[in-house]
Design a protein around this motif. Structure first.
Motif, PDB file in Angstrom:
ATOM      1  N   UNK A   1       0.796  -1.330   0.036  1.00  0.00           N
ATOM      2  CA  UNK A   1       0.012   0.146  -0.084  1.00  0.00           C
ATOM      3  C   UNK A   1       0.934   1.299  -0.151  1.00  0.00           C
ATOM      4  N   UNK A   2       0.530   2.034  -0.796  1.00  0.00           N
ATOM      5  CA  UNK A   2       1.351   3.386  -1.000  1.00  0.00           C
ATOM      6  C   UNK A   2       0.686   4.657  -0.137  1.00  0.00           C
ATOM      7  N   UNK A   3       1.382   4.968   0.661  1.00  0.00           N
ATOM      8  CA  UNK A   3       0.771   6.119   1.519  1.00  0.00           C
ATOM      9  C   UNK A   3       1.118   7.319   0.807  1.00  0.00           C
ATOM     10  N   UNK A   4       0.827   7.585  -0.375  1.00  0.00           N
ATOM     11  CA  UNK A   4       0.860   9.249  -0.972  1.00  0.00           C
ATOM     12  C   UNK A   4      -0.358   9.592  -1.385  1.00  0.00           C
ATOM     13  N   UNK A   5      -0.267  10.830  -1.577  1.00  0.00           N
ATOM     14  CA  UNK A   5      -1.244  11.670  -2.208  1.00  0.00           C
ATOM     15  C   UNK A   5      -0.731  12.320  -3.502  1.00  0.00           C
ATOM     16  N   UNK A   6      -1.421  12.053  -4.485  1.00  0.00           N
ATOM     17  CA  UNK A   6      -0.877  12.247  -5.789  1.00  0.00           C
ATOM     18  C   UNK A   6      -0.745  14.043  -5.864  1.00  0.00           C
ATOM     19  N   UNK A   7       0.459  14.520  -6.370  1.00  0.00           N
ATOM     20  CA  UNK A   7       0.844  15.726  -6.350  1.00  0.00           C
ATOM     21  C   UNK A   7      -0.212  16.692  -7.317  1.00  0.00           C
ATOM     22  N   UNK A   8      -0.724  16.099  -8.310  1.00  0.00           N
ATOM     23  CA  UNK A   8      -1.902  16.616  -8.915  1.00  0.00           C
ATOM     24  C   UNK A   8      -2.942  15.716  -9.742  1.00  0.00           C
ATOM     25  N   UNK A   9      -3.913  15.993  -9.841  1.00  0.00           N
ATOM     26  CA  UNK A   9      -4.931  15.260 -10.585  1.00  0.00           C
ATOM     27  C   UNK A   9      -5.621  16.226 -11.371  1.00  0.00           C
ATOM     28  N   UNK A  10      -6.005  15.699 -12.620  1.00  0.00           N
ATOM     29  CA  UNK A  10      -6.780  16.478 -13.802  1.00  0.00           C
ATOM     30  C   UNK A  10      -7.749  15.698 -14.172  1.00  0.00           C
ATOM     31  N   UNK A  11      -8.983  16.241 -14.493  1.00  0.00           N
ATOM     32  CA  UNK A  11     -10.047  15.345 -14.906  1.00  0.00           C
ATOM     33  C   UNK A  11     -11.095  16.387 -15.845  1.00  0.00           C
ATOM     34  N   UNK A  12     -11.778  15.862 -16.620  1.00  0.00           N
ATOM     35  CA  UNK A  12     -12.706  16.591 -17.376  1.00  0.00           C
ATOM     36  C   UNK A  12     -13.832  15.761 -17.885  1.00  0.00           C
ATOM     37  N   UNK A  13     -14.866  16.255 -17.873  1.00  0.00           N
ATOM     38  CA  UNK A  13     -16.160  15.408 -18.332  1.00  0.00           C
ATOM     39  C   UNK A  13     -17.021  16.408 -19.236  1.00  0.00           C
ATOM     40  N   UNK A  14     -17.789  16.089 -20.053  1.00  0.00           N
ATOM     41  CA  UNK A  14     -18.666  16.819 -20.926  1.00  0.00           C
ATOM     42  C   UNK A  14     -20.261  16.598 -20.362  1.00  0.00           C
ATOM     43  N   UNK A  15     -20.769  17.723 -19.989  1.00  0.00           N
ATOM     44  CA  UNK A  15     -21.917  17.631 -19.258  1.00  0.00           C
ATOM     45  C   UNK A  15     -22.981  18.524 -20.190  1.00  0.00           C
ATOM     46  N   UNK A  16     -24.459  17.915 -20.409  1.00  0.00           N
ATOM     47  CA  UNK A  16     -25.369  18.803 -21.097  1.00  0.00           C
ATOM     48  C   UNK A  16     -25.947  19.660 -20.391  1.00  0.00           C
ATOM     49  N   UNK A  17     -25.159  20.781 -20.160  1.00  0.00           N
ATOM     50  CA  UNK A  17     -25.705  22.004 -19.727  1.00  0.00           C
ATOM     51  C   UNK A  17     -24.946  23.113 -20.264  1.00  0.00           C
ATOM     52  N   UNK A  18     -25.557  24.325 -20.578  1.00  0.00           N
ATOM     53  CA  UNK A  18     -24.849  25.413 -20.977  1.00  0.00           C
ATOM     54  C   UNK A  18     -23.894  26.004 -20.079  1.00  0.00           C
ATOM     55  N   UNK A  19     -22.549  26.380 -20.599  1.00  0.00           N
ATOM     56  CA  UNK A  19     -21.423  27.134 -19.809  1.00  0.00           C
ATOM     57  C   UNK A  19     -22.270  28.128 -18.708  1.00  0.00           C
ATOM     58  N   UNK A  20     -23.153  29.025 -19.052  1.00  0.00           N
ATOM     59  CA  UNK A  20     -23.864  30.010 -18.193  1.00  0.00           C
ATOM     60  C   UNK A  20     -24.217  29.297 -17.153  1.00  0.00           C
TER      61      UNK A  20
END
Length: 159
Positions: A1-20
């Motif tokens: 078991x690695x006891x580390x917190x990732x220094x960075x995480x990036x995720x993206x999703x496409x949602x069906x709602x307008x940017x506003x």
């Protein structure tokens, strides 16, 4: 078991709602409890009431049985497109994390991208956090689920 917190995480999703609509939810930290799986509520701190650089809010979090609160400071705003904030070290929390969410229009709604970067965490605190908060060893799925809920809230669909 690695006891580390990732220094960075990036995720993206496409949602069906307008940017506003996504921006309206995202740019109001007091609504974070509607879509975040970890930050259950937030409130503006005195002197702050909208997302502008320097505005501060406190977020209350839970992961498993752990509970904590953090002061956050807005660092960058491009209305409708970008919101960034950082955690403010204080009390027992000596770590620093920078968060950034960007919104990009798509043909069917909005691409929401979220990234966090640990900008400082003492090694002992990292090991303790990784031990006590196993979900923090890999936040990818949790953050992706948060963005999906954000999209549903913005679209008016129950999260």
């Amino acid at each position: 078991m690695t006891l580390r917190i990732p220094p960075s995480v990036a995720v993206s999703v496409d949602v069906e709602a307008p940017p506003a609509a996504v921006w309206a939810v995202l740019a109001d930290p007091t609504r974070v409890g509607e879509w975040s799986g970890e930050c259950v509520r937030a409130a503006w701190l005195p002197g702050s009431s909208r997302v502008v650089p320097g505005a501060r809010f406190r977020g209350w979090n839970r992961s498993g049985w752990s509970r904590w609160a953090r002061v956050c400071e807005v660092t960058e705003v491009d209305p409708g497109r970008l919101l960034a904030w950082r955690t403010v070290p204080g009390g027992p929390y000596r770590d620093r994390t920078q968060w950034r969410v960007t919104l990009t229009p798509t043909a069917t709604g909005t691409r929401v991208e979220q990234r966090y970067d640990l900008t400082g965490m003492p090694a002992l605190l990292e090991r303790v956090a990784a031990l006590l908060l196993p979900a923090h060893r890999d936040r990818t799925a949790g953050l992706r689920a948060d963005l999906e809920r954000l999209g549903r809230v913005a679209a008016g669909v129950p999260a």
